[in-house]
Design an enzyme around this catalytic site. Structure first.
Site, short mmCIF file in Angstrom:
data_model
loop_
_atom_site.label_atom_id
_atom_site.label_comp_id
_atom_site.label_asym_id
_atom_site.label_seq_id
_atom_site.Cartn_x
_atom_site.Cartn_y
_atom_site.Cartn_z
N ARG A 125 0.74 -1.33 -0.08
CA ARG A 125 -0.08 0.05 0.00
C ARG A 125 0.83 1.10 0.06
NH1 ARG A 125 -3.62 -0.78 4.37
NH2 ARG A 125 -5.00 -1.84 2.76
N TYR A 126 2.02 1.31 0.75
CA TYR A 126 2.74 2.48 0.95
C TYR A 126 4.11 1.95 -0.27
CZ TYR A 126 -0.06 3.18 5.18
OH TYR A 126 -0.77 3.45 6.21
N ARG A 129 7.14 0.00 1.64
CA ARG A 129 7.27 -1.02 2.68
C ARG A 129 5.84 -1.91 2.30
NH1 ARG A 129 5.71 4.03 4.04
NH2 ARG A 129 4.16 4.23 5.93
N CYS A 138 -2.93 -17.90 15.75
CA CYS A 138 -2.41 -16.78 16.67
C CYS A 138 -2.56 -17.67 17.95
CB CYS A 138 -3.41 -15.66 16.72
SG CYS A 138 -3.49 -14.63 15.37
N CYS A 142 -8.24 -12.43 18.81
CA CYS A 142 -8.89 -11.32 19.23
C CYS A 142 -10.22 -11.07 18.51
CB CYS A 142 -8.03 -10.13 19.08
SG CYS A 142 -6.30 -10.58 19.60
N CYS A 145 -10.41 -8.81 15.69
CA CYS A 145 -9.25 -8.77 14.86
C CYS A 145 -9.59 -8.32 13.25
CB CYS A 145 -8.56 -10.17 14.63
SG CYS A 145 -7.49 -10.37 13.72
N ARG A 147 -8.11 -9.19 10.75
CA ARG A 147 -7.88 -9.91 9.69
C ARG A 147 -8.50 -11.50 10.03
NH1 ARG A 147 -2.06 -8.49 9.93
NH2 ARG A 147 -2.34 -6.61 8.83
N ASP A 304 -11.19 -0.97 13.49
CA ASP A 304 -11.62 -1.12 12.34
C ASP A 304 -13.07 -1.46 12.38
OD1 ASP A 304 -9.18 -0.11 11.13
OD2 ASP A 304 -8.49 -1.97 11.43
N ASP A 341 -7.46 3.76 10.35
CA ASP A 341 -6.99 3.18 9.07
C ASP A 341 -8.26 3.37 8.17
OD1 ASP A 341 -5.22 1.61 7.52
OD2 ASP A 341 -4.98 0.59 9.45
N LYS A 348 -3.23 4.44 6.94
CA LYS A 348 -3.24 4.98 8.47
C LYS A 348 -3.38 6.40 8.36
CE LYS A 348 -0.40 1.26 10.26
NZ LYS A 348 -0.08 0.46 8.77
C1 PLP Z 1 0.41 -0.57 8.75
C2 PLP Z 1 0.89 -0.89 7.63
C3 PLP Z 1 2.28 -0.99 7.46
C4 PLP Z 1 3.32 0.01 8.19
O1 PLP Z 1 2.98 1.17 8.13
P1 PLP Z 1 3.96 1.95 9.51
O2 PLP Z 1 3.07 3.44 9.60
O3 PLP Z 1 5.18 2.27 8.63
O4 PLP Z 1 4.18 1.37 10.65
C5 PLP Z 1 2.73 -1.12 5.94
N1 PLP Z 1 1.89 -1.90 5.09
C6 PLP Z 1 0.43 -1.80 5.64
C7 PLP Z 1 -0.41 -2.39 4.48
C8 PLP Z 1 -0.08 -1.67 6.71
O5 PLP Z 1 -1.30 -1.79 6.99
S1 SF4 Z 2 -5.15 -9.00 16.41
FE1 SF4 Z 2 -5.44 -10.53 15.16
S2 SF4 Z 2 -3.84 -11.07 14.01
FE2 SF4 Z 2 -3.11 -10.10 15.99
S3 SF4 Z 2 -3.25 -11.68 17.54
FE3 SF4 Z 2 -5.21 -11.04 17.54
S4 SF4 Z 2 -6.14 -12.42 16.53
FE4 SF4 Z 2 -4.07 -12.44 16.02
#
Ligand code: PLP
Ligand code: SF4
Length: 500
Positions: A125-126, A129, A138, A142, A145, A147, A304, A341, A348
């Site tokens: 996305r960025y 990185r 996990c 959570c 979560c 994801r 989220d 987000d 973010k």
């Molecule tokens: C959070 C995130 C990052 C890292 O973001 P930073 O602001 O550099 O910590 C990189 N890629 C994705 C898709 C993210 O959600």
């Molecule tokens: S937030 Fe989601 S990915 Fe992170 S530890 Fe909890 S369940 Fe696992």
């Protein structure tokens, strides 16, 4: 009456802690992360032996578990107060009735991670990185979560990991990878090492980050063997995920200490959750707990809108209130960045209380608010007239410290407060100032640009009209209140309460 209820409270043991939940477990078992992992609470029947679950909620909760799994290591279970249905640890890990109510509210993939995915498991996305999801397992699941969606699938196959590594290897702009999941530390040390080694072999990849909740939910996993392995792959950073001060236990502190001693900087990413940490007091307790473990608070995420967690989301106003309650009130080092987000993959977005109330680059003037709600007027450059006055005062002063500093505080008519220096220059300054005051030029609206009295009277956070007419002269504020700051140009003016 009082006596007997006091007695009852004293007699009833608190239903919390290892001794309550797992009285017969040996230290060797308890400290063995594999035992902890194997003995996680994963179904409702196990849960009902440990916690009171209302009869009428059992079926709902069972239904929720068909949708999103539960996993609570005994260590994390023991942090729950069985007598508190609103316990903040419980809310994070135990499915509750509201999760059923909101099972169809929210998104599967609120951050659009799939749509920014060049190969399965990578979100790019960025510019520089990427996020790399290497696990869908996990230690604790959570309830909020982001994801959840990946937790239904089977383990991430080896082939996919190779495709992810390959993507990073051929994408030269990627200098930072966030290895996440699921939780990467639920992998065996050998498996994790094989992934880290592949990543480290990519020349343009500068840093590797691991995102993990294991130091919070299964701190026994952090052992010497793991740390020895990790430190071969520096520069390596770890982001942990503590949400509540009660998670900052001696066991968690030990885990963080081991990682820190392996040279791994630790940063925390908390999620703002209703009924868990949505108060200034709790968040302050959390950041202080983190600092004591040498973990730097990094982000506080707004929760989220993920399916089934509507009951855990707060308002943005709550997040802002918490940030307000931290900034200035505790160590700057302990203050995380609050982020939301953006839905659908916007990334973010930092969200901050407003401290710059007004800024006019032409007039080179700003109105600032400090942590106490006091208002300050700040000039990037002093108006010419004032510069001249300052120079005069400075040269006139026998004792250099007193004069100019007194002046920085305010430009209300101050002639009587000027140091009684007998030099001609000092006399000139005094004459000029009292003349200006008499002409009404001291107040900001009166003509010549002056500062202090204006800040004290005329400017207003909400842009409300000045309480005094043009040309009126502010009474000299009491000396104790006037010296707000002593920096070169800044912090002039008398402070006021934020009117809002
Ligand atoms: C959070 C995130 C990052 C890292 O973001 P930073 O602001 O550099 O910590 C990189 N890629 C994705 C898709 C993210 O959600
Ligand atoms: S937030 Fe989601 S990915 Fe992170 S530890 Fe909890 S369940 Fe696992």
């Amino acid at each position: 009456m009082i006596q007997s209820s006091g007695l009852a409270a004293a007699v009833a043991p608190r239903r919390i802690g290892r001794a309550h939940y797992y009285p017969n477990v040996t230290d060797a078992e308890w400290n063995d992360w594999k035992w902890q992992f194997r003995n996680r609470v994963t179904d409702l029947d196990q849960l009902m032996k440990l916690l009171p679950i209302p009869e009428n909620e059992r079926e709902l909760r069972r239904e929720v578990l068909r949708d999103f799994r539960m996993g609570i290591p005994p260590y994390y279970m023991a942090l729950i107060d069985a007598d508190d249905p609103h316990d903040p640890i419980l809310r994070q890990a135990v499915p509750i009735a509201e999760e059923y109510t909101y099972r169809d509210v929210g998104d599967e993939d609120p951050l659009g991670e799939e749509s920014y995915s060049p190969v399965p498991g990578i979100t790019h996305r960025y510019p520089d990185r990427v996020l790399m999801v290497i696990s869908n397992s996990c230690a604790v699941y959570c309830r909020y979560c982001t994801r959840k969606r990946i937790m239904y699938e089977d383990a991430v196959p080896e082939m996919e990991i190779d495709r992810m590594v390959d993507y990073i290897a051929r994408t030269k702009t990627v200098r930072d990878v966030v290895v996440s999941g699921g939780d990467p530390l639920t992998n065996s040390t050998a498996k994790l090492e094989s992934i880290l080694a592949k990543l480290r072999a990519i020349p343009h990849l500068e840093i590797i980050r691991i995102g993990t909740r294991v130091p919070v939910s299964l701190p026994q996993r952090i052992d010497a063997e793991l740390c020895e392995m990790l430190q071969k792959y520096h520069p390596l950073w770890i982001n942990v995920h503590f949400n509540h001060p009660r998670e900052c236990t001696p066991e968690a502190a030990r885990a963080c200490d081991l990682l820190s001693r392996a040279g791994i900087p630790l940063n925390n990413q908390a999620v703002l959750l209703k009924g868990v940490n949505d108060s200034v007091e709790t968040m302050k307790g959390l950041v202080h707990g983190l600092m004591k473990m040498r973990v730097r608070p990094y982000y506080v995420y707004h929760c989220d809108p993920v399916r089934g967690s509507e009951h855990m989301r707060t308002t943005i106003a709550k997040g802002l209130e918490i940030m307000e309650g931290l900034r200035g009130h505790t160590s700057g080092l302990a203050i995380p960045q609050y982020v939301i987000d953006a839905p659908g993959g916007g990334g973010k977005v930092p969200v901050n209380p407003n401290y710059l109330l007004h800024y006019d680059p032409k007039k080179q003037r700003a109105i600032l608010r400090n942590f106490q709600g006091r208002i300050f007027e700040y000039y990037e450059q002093l108006p010419e007239e004032e510069m001249l006055q300052r120079r005069l005062v400075a040269s006139a002063n026998a004792t250099p410290a007193a004069g100019p500093i007194a002046l920085t505080s305010s430009h209300a008519p101050r002639a009587p407060e000027l140091p009684a220096a007998a030099t001609p220059a000092a006399k000139e300054v005094r004459t000029r100032l009292s003349r200006a005051a008499a002409n009404g030029n001291v107040n900001g609206k009166g003509g010549a640009k002056s500062n202090g009295a204006h800040a004290a009277n005329g400017t207003h956070a909400g842009g409300a009209p000045a309480p005094q007419g043009p040309g009126s002269i502010a009474p000299a504020p009491p000396a104790t209140e006037t010296v707000v700051g002593k920096s070169k140009w800044a912090h002039r003016g008398r402070a006021r309460r934020d009117p809002s």
